[in-house]
Design an enzyme around this catalytic site. Structure first.
Site, PDB file in Angstrom:
ATOM      1  N   GLN A   1       0.756  -1.192  -0.195  1.00  0.00           N
ATOM      2  CA  GLN A   1       0.034   0.036  -0.084  1.00  0.00           C
ATOM      3  C   GLN A   1       0.859   1.384  -0.027  1.00  0.00           C
ATOM      4  O   GLN A   1       2.028   1.264   0.283  1.00  0.00           O
ATOM      5  CB  GLN A   1      -0.932   0.240   1.314  1.00  0.00           C
ATOM      6  CG  GLN A   1      -2.146  -0.941   1.262  1.00  0.00           C
ATOM      7  CD  GLN A   1      -3.202  -0.878   2.333  1.00  0.00           C
ATOM      8  OE1 GLN A   1      -2.820  -1.758   3.211  1.00  0.00           O
ATOM      9  NE2 GLN A   1      -3.948  -0.184   2.060  1.00  0.00           N
ATOM     10  N   HIS A   2       0.070   2.449  -0.342  1.00  0.00           N
ATOM     11  CA  HIS A   2       0.688   3.719   0.034  1.00  0.00           C
ATOM     12  C   HIS A   2       1.783   4.289  -0.989  1.00  0.00           C
ATOM     13  O   HIS A   2       1.954   5.669  -0.944  1.00  0.00           O
ATOM     14  CB  HIS A   2       1.299   3.978   1.296  1.00  0.00           C
ATOM     15  CG  HIS A   2       0.282   3.393   2.315  1.00  0.00           C
ATOM     16  ND1 HIS A   2      -1.192   3.548   2.454  1.00  0.00           N
ATOM     17  CD2 HIS A   2       0.501   2.463   3.574  1.00  0.00           C
ATOM     18  CE1 HIS A   2      -1.450   3.002   3.623  1.00  0.00           C
ATOM     19  NE2 HIS A   2      -0.515   2.371   4.350  1.00  0.00           N
TER      20      HIS A   2
ATOM     21  N   ASP B   1      -2.682  -4.878   0.248  1.00  0.00           N
ATOM     22  CA  ASP B   1      -2.101  -6.405   0.804  1.00  0.00           C
ATOM     23  C   ASP B   1      -2.896  -6.652   1.870  1.00  0.00           C
ATOM     24  O   ASP B   1      -3.196  -7.761   2.027  1.00  0.00           O
ATOM     25  CB  ASP B   1      -0.487  -6.157   1.072  1.00  0.00           C
ATOM     26  CG  ASP B   1      -0.026  -5.052   1.839  1.00  0.00           C
ATOM     27  OD1 ASP B   1      -0.868  -4.210   2.529  1.00  0.00           O
ATOM     28  OD2 ASP B   1       1.100  -4.971   2.227  1.00  0.00           O
TER      29      ASP B   1
END
Length: 480
Positions: free
Chosen positions: A71-72, A240
């Protein structure tokens, strides 16, 4: 029976599973490593994906494909779709100052936290994409000027599988969009005003898909080898943690505790959360529900460190821990070995309390290490329930869950039944299950209950949490 493919493009590697869409039976798999570092050229992810596909024998016979990923991260594209600079990953902390600035600009302190939590369900930290965009605008203005679109790692890989047809074809899902800092799980809409606040101007962003919408079709020319005739449906993908929750079959009332290098504690919830302290990140899941999440920095590495101190392997550490009594006769380890994110103590050190002649044994230290790690994760569970999340049982996954001591001590610390699925690639499995949902017509997600799940139950031992709470704040920070 149709086959489906699920990718897990994690920080460390790309894993691929190909499963029977109806039963979930594993047919074949592949994997390839990613380079180290907190910034990575996305081309390395693509090369690993192609290598995993080749190792798994190609995708020619699959009906649907879905990609889950870390992520991110920040993947910036120019007007022609070329990557502007190496992607900044979730664990790149150079944007910590930008996160603090964004909170301060929203009123600072509790007011600033409340503003962001109410707007998008999260309070800025260095992990989130919005903070990385602010850093880019301020520190690399020439690169910032070239940026036409921003997306996440799994978005970019899905787009490449579709043949990179144009920026307007970028797609993402609710779970990953909810970790950007400019999309609201509560409203299901982008907050373009916050994107502009972070970067200084509006950018092209991926369309956010619902759980059973498609991101296009696999381009037969996209993969160097093993792509087959193309035409396989592309799923929305996922972050995830959301994919892992879907992969283990988590439902409302379940809390998933993942013990990897870091620890995550997250639950499937029917309503969004908004925690102004930022302890609980109000993410979305892959089913249309929500996935409030707490992250700790110290998890399985606590066990590794204890084993190193005692000069034993992890199996022996587990045996030692189980030979000591619950509570380790008062010996407590606070496991802030790398500082800590929850609570926010980035400079804190680990500590041991209650050391006496009686507790100066390998068994007591092993028990204290296991209980300390679990107590830190239980603090995360408490933060979830404080936000109204249900916690009826705990699903324990990750490398740390392989420890017999962790599995048997966990219900005593969490005060709830604990179920442990067999070791597996649950992020990739969650992506594959999403692909199967599409391949089977999108009416209902297939039931892929992991075989061989073990259940553990024990009475909670309140004294363990109480002693840990008394010691938790009595730690020293690293010298400046």
């Amino acid at each position: 029976m149709p086959l489906v493919a699920g990718f897990d493009s994690s920080t460390q590697s790309c894993k691929l599973v190909i499963r029977d869409a109806e039963t979930g039976a594993l047919v074949r798999s592949g994997r390839a490593a990613h380079p180290d570092g907190t910034e990575v050229d996305p081309a390395a992810w693509w090369a690993a994906l192609e290598a995993a596909v080749a190792q798994a024998g190609g995708l020619a016979d699959v009906a649907a494909v879905s990609v889950a990923g870390q992520q991110h991260g920040m993947v910036c594209l120019d007007a022609s779709g070329e990557v502007v600079r190496p992607a900044l990953l979730w664990n790149d902390t150079r944007s910590a100052g930008a996160a603090a600035d964004l909170i301060e600009e929203a009123g600072g302190g509790e007011a600033g936290g409340r503003f962001w939590a109410d707007a998008v369900g999260v309070v800025p930290v260095a992990s989130f994409t919005a903070t990385k965009l602010r850093w880019l605008a301020r520190h690399e203005p020439a690169n910032a000027d070239r940026v036409a679109a921003v997306c996440l790692p799994h978005d970019w890989l899905t787009w490449r599988l579709a043949g990179a047809p144009g920026l307007d074809a970028l797609r993402t899902d609710r779970s990953d969009a909810s970790g950007t800092g400019y999309w609201s799980p509560a409203t299901g809409e982008y907050r373009f005003d916050l994107l502009e606040r972070a970067f200084g101007r509006r950018l092209e962003v991926p369309v956010v898909l619902g759980p059973t919408q498609t991101a296009g079709a696999l381009d037969p020319a996209a993969l160097a080898a093993g792509g087959g005739p193309g035409g396989a449906l592309l799923g929305p993908g996922a972050g995830d943690n959301a994919a892992a929750a879907f992969g283990v079959g988590a439902r409302p009332g379940d809390v998933v505790v993942s013990i990897g290098t870091s620890g995550t504690v997250f639950s499937v919830a029917d309503a969004p959360t908004a925690d102004p302290t930022g302890t609980v990140a109000g993410f979305a899941d892959v089913t249309g529900r929500y996935l409030p999440l707490v992250c700790t920095l110290n998890a399985a590495r606590v066990l590794d460190a204890a084993a190193t101190m005692l000069g034993v392997d992890l199996d022996t550490l587990s045996d030692l821990a189980l030979s000591a009594p619950p509570g380790a006769d008062g010996l407590v380890m606070v496991p802030y070995l790398e500082g800590e994110r929850t609570p926010n103590r980035p400079s804190a050190t680990g500590s041991v309390h209650g050391l006496t002649l009686r507790t100066s044994t390998p068994a007591h230290l092993a028990r204290a290490a296991v209980e300390g790690m679990l107590c830190a994760l239980a603090d995360g569970l408490d933060a979830l329930t404080a936000q109204g999340c249900r916690a009826e049982r705990v699903i324990l996954v990750g490398g740390g869950a392989r420890s017999a001591a962790v599995r048997r001590i966990a219900p005593q610390v969490f005060g709830r039944p604990v179920v442990v699925p067999p070791p597996g690639e649950y992020v990739a499995d969650g992506a594959a299950r999403q692909a199967a949902w599409l391949a089977l017509g999108g009416q209902a997600a297939p039931d892929w209950s992991p075989a061989g799940t073990q259940e553990y139950a024990a009475d909670g031992v309140a004294a363990v949490r109480e002693r840990y709470a008394a010691a938790r704040d009595r730690v020293l920070d690293r010298p400046a």
